[in-house]
Motif scaffolding. Structure first.
Motif, PDB file in Angstrom:
ATOM      1  N   TYR A   9       0.828  -1.203   0.000  1.00 18.36           N
ATOM      2  CA  TYR A   9       0.000   0.000   0.000  1.00 18.36           C
ATOM      3  C   TYR A   9       0.862   1.253   0.000  1.00 18.36           C
ATOM      4  O   TYR A   9       2.059   1.198   0.290  1.00 18.36           O
ATOM      5  N   ARG A  31      -9.007  -7.083   1.413  1.00 19.30           N
ATOM      6  CA  ARG A  31      -9.169  -5.654   1.120  1.00 19.30           C
ATOM      7  C   ARG A  31     -10.082  -4.995   2.155  1.00 19.30           C
ATOM      8  O   ARG A  31      -9.814  -3.876   2.613  1.00 19.30           O
ATOM      9  N   TYR A  43      -4.834   5.653   2.665  1.00 15.75           N
ATOM     10  CA  TYR A  43      -3.967   4.676   2.023  1.00 15.75           C
ATOM     11  C   TYR A  43      -4.600   4.135   0.751  1.00 15.75           C
ATOM     12  O   TYR A  43      -5.809   3.983   0.657  1.00 15.75           O
ATOM     13  N   LYS A  44      -3.738   3.830  -0.204  1.00 15.20           N
ATOM     14  CA  LYS A  44      -4.174   3.235  -1.470  1.00 15.20           C
ATOM     15  C   LYS A  44      -3.514   1.863  -1.591  1.00 15.20           C
ATOM     16  O   LYS A  44      -2.290   1.735  -1.456  1.00 15.20           O
ATOM     17  N   ILE A  45      -4.314   0.836  -1.845  1.00 17.35           N
ATOM     18  CA  ILE A  45      -3.774  -0.506  -2.033  1.00 17.35           C
ATOM     19  C   ILE A  45      -3.160  -0.598  -3.429  1.00 17.35           C
ATOM     20  O   ILE A  45      -3.822  -0.302  -4.428  1.00 17.35           O
TER      21      ILE A  45
END
Length: 53
Positions: A9, A31, A43-45
């Protein structure tokens, strides 16, 4: 069957990349768990990968 997953992430504020490990039966579950665990940050996966046994 419960599997072990690695989640890569990125913190969208600092642009730092991190990795954490979760256990769940599906990628969708992982997820969801990630979003619950990191709900107070932005946050971005980037990737979710199953860790082979």
């Amino acid at each position: 069957m419960i599997k072990t997953w690695a989640v890569v992430y990125q913190n969208e504020r600092s642009k730092k990349v991190g990795m954490d490990v979760f256990s769940n039966s599906s990628e969708i579950g992982v997820r969801h768990d990630f979003k619950e665990y990191y709900k107070h940050g932005n946050y971005k996966i980037l990737a979710v990968v199953e860790i082979p046994k």
